[in-house]
Design a protein around this motif. Structure first.
Motif, mmCIF file in Angstrom:
data_model
loop_
_atom_site.group_PDB
_atom_site.id
_atom_site.type_symbol
_atom_site.label_atom_id
_atom_site.label_comp_id
_atom_site.label_asym_id
_atom_site.label_seq_id
_atom_site.Cartn_x
_atom_site.Cartn_y
_atom_site.Cartn_z
ATOM 1 N N MET A 112 0.838 -1.187 0.000
ATOM 2 C CA MET A 112 0.000 0.000 0.000
ATOM 3 C C MET A 112 0.882 1.249 0.000
ATOM 4 N N SER A 113 0.521 2.246 -0.819
ATOM 5 C CA SER A 113 1.289 3.485 -0.906
ATOM 6 C C SER A 113 0.959 4.410 0.261
ATOM 7 N N ALA A 114 2.003 4.928 0.900
ATOM 8 C CA ALA A 114 1.832 5.894 1.995
ATOM 9 C C ALA A 114 3.129 6.666 2.161
ATOM 10 N N ASN A 115 3.024 7.966 2.215
ATOM 11 C CA ASN A 115 4.187 8.823 2.461
ATOM 12 C C ASN A 115 5.282 8.608 1.415
ATOM 13 N N GLY A 116 4.878 8.302 0.189
ATOM 14 C CA GLY A 116 5.835 8.174 -0.902
ATOM 15 C C GLY A 116 6.550 6.845 -0.986
ATOM 16 N N VAL A 117 6.159 5.858 -0.190
ATOM 17 C CA VAL A 117 6.772 4.531 -0.248
ATOM 18 C C VAL A 117 5.673 3.476 -0.308
ATOM 19 N N GLU A 118 6.072 2.262 -0.662
ATOM 20 C CA GLU A 118 5.156 1.126 -0.652
ATOM 21 C C GLU A 118 5.396 0.327 0.626
ATOM 22 N N LEU A 119 4.350 0.106 1.390
ATOM 23 C CA LEU A 119 4.443 -0.626 2.647
ATOM 24 C C LEU A 119 3.693 -1.941 2.537
ATOM 25 N N GLY A 120 4.375 -3.018 2.927
ATOM 26 C CA GLY A 120 3.712 -4.314 2.957
ATOM 27 C C GLY A 120 2.726 -4.365 4.105
ATOM 28 N N VAL A 121 1.467 -4.687 3.821
ATOM 29 C CA VAL A 121 0.429 -4.697 4.851
ATOM 30 C C VAL A 121 -0.341 -6.016 4.793
ATOM 31 N N GLU A 122 -0.956 -6.361 5.915
ATOM 32 C CA GLU A 122 -1.862 -7.499 6.001
ATOM 33 C C GLU A 122 -2.995 -7.128 6.933
ATOM 34 N N SER A 123 -4.231 -7.437 6.527
ATOM 35 C CA SER A 123 -5.407 -7.021 7.288
ATOM 36 C C SER A 123 -6.142 -8.216 7.887
ATOM 37 N N PHE A 124 -6.763 -7.972 9.032
ATOM 38 C CA PHE A 124 -7.624 -8.945 9.703
ATOM 39 C C PHE A 124 -8.906 -8.213 10.072
ATOM 40 N N GLY A 125 -10.045 -8.866 9.883
ATOM 41 C CA GLY A 125 -11.296 -8.284 10.327
ATOM 42 C C GLY A 125 -11.964 -7.410 9.284
ATOM 43 N N GLY A 178 -13.904 -7.057 17.228
ATOM 44 C CA GLY A 178 -14.511 -5.942 16.515
ATOM 45 C C GLY A 178 -13.539 -4.861 16.083
ATOM 46 N N ARG A 179 -12.317 -5.245 15.766
ATOM 47 C CA ARG A 179 -11.316 -4.288 15.300
ATOM 48 C C ARG A 179 -10.838 -4.667 13.899
ATOM 49 N N HIS A 180 -10.554 -3.640 13.121
ATOM 50 C CA HIS A 180 -9.897 -3.841 11.832
ATOM 51 C C HIS A 180 -8.398 -3.748 12.080
ATOM 52 N N VAL A 181 -7.714 -4.872 12.031
ATOM 53 C CA VAL A 181 -6.298 -4.941 12.374
ATOM 54 C C VAL A 181 -5.469 -4.918 11.100
ATOM 55 N N VAL A 182 -4.520 -4.008 11.043
ATOM 56 C CA VAL A 182 -3.589 -3.945 9.915
ATOM 57 C C VAL A 182 -2.177 -3.933 10.481
ATOM 58 N N ARG A 183 -1.412 -4.966 10.166
ATOM 59 C CA ARG A 183 -0.006 -4.982 10.562
ATOM 60 C C ARG A 183 0.838 -4.712 9.318
#
Length: 276
Positions: free
Chosen positions: A1-14, A44-49
């Motif tokens: 995912m793009s953020a602050n001019g870089v690509e960050l590896g993310v994984e979502s739960f929920g 009940g949380r959207h978790v993104v690491r």
């Protein structure tokens, strides 16, 4: 995912519509156990690491000479909240990711509504303040006595991680599995990149000035500090000092924890986080 001019590896739960819990890797996202992320999602949380720069699936340029500083990493966290479409987030940081989380909450207070800090301390890598316990001397001697593996050899890297796990008070088999997953997620065959991903050494090479410890009293948000009682790398006094500096923080000391969160603590830690 793009953020602050870089690509960050993310994984979502929920569910993406639930309140966001953003979890900073220390340095890769796998520092946060699957079991904990799943428990938070059930609550009940959207978790993104996510992976810090130069680790995991995030933008990797030159981990031996990073051209960014601690505050750039803090800005990544704030930008990621916006990129995920949230107004604010509960921010979790573990190890060196806990240092990123502290600075992110201080520099971007509108983006973060709660804070969880795990196995970290209120100062940057390097010489520690006199009132804080430093790394266990015997541990450091034992760690540096271990010969480095061939970073192009997956099996050798996994075996090296298992030896380090015992020294750091962690579960040997869990760390073997985590090292294998880190290896398999590394999008490069460069041995320097594999070493950076496994050891998180890139963080020690970035500029962490100026100090932030003296500003911690500004953080008037619900905060949980989690620390292992047997942590030899950042001894528990670091977590105690951190909790004491944060207004109204709760300190949760886990008797069976060294440097790494264990799956067996997922229920307890998730329950404490969900109370914030």
């Amino acid at each position: 995912m793009s953020a602050n001019g870089v690509e960050l590896g993310v994984e979502s739960f929920g569910d993406a519509g639930d309140p966001l819990v953003l979890m900073v890797g220390g340095t890769t996202m796998l520092s946060w156990p699957d079991a904990l992320c799943a428990q938070l999602a059930l609550g009940g949380r959207h978790v993104v690491r996510y992976d810090l720069r130069d680790s995991g699936a995030s933008t990797t340029l030159d981990p031996e000479n990073p051209a960014y500083d601690l505050r750039d990493l803090a800005a990544d966290a704030a930008a990621l909240v916006a990129a995920l479409g949230a107004q604010n987030a509960h921010l979790g940081g573990i190890g060196v990711g806990g240092m990123v989380a502290q600075v992110a909450a201080l520099d971007h207070p509108d983006r973060f509504c709660a804070l969880t800090l795990v196995g970290t301390r209120p100062v940057a890598p390097g010489p520690v303040d006199e009132d804080l316990p430093d790394h266990d001397h015997a541990l450091m001697e034992a760690l540096f006595a271990q010969p480095m593996p061939d970073w192009t050899d997956r099996d050798a890297v996994i075996a090296f991680a298992a030896i380090g796990a015992e020294l750091l008070g962690n579960d040997r088999e869990a760390e073997r599995a985590r090292a294998a997953r880190i290896w398999d997620r590394t999008p490069s065959s460069d041995p320097a990149v594999h070493q950076a991903n496994q050891l998180g050494m890139v963080f020690a090479r970035i500029d962490c000035a100026p100090r932030w410890r003296e500003r911690l009293g500004e953080l008037d948000i619900p905060t949980l500090v989690v620390h292992g009682r047997t942590d030899p790398f950042f001894p528990v006094g670091n977590g105690e000092a951190l909790a004491a500096a944060l207004p109204g923080a709760r300190l949760l000391v886990l008797d069976e924890m060294g440097t790494a969160l264990r799956d067996g603590a997922a229920d307890q830690v998730a329950a404490a986080m969900l109370e914030l």
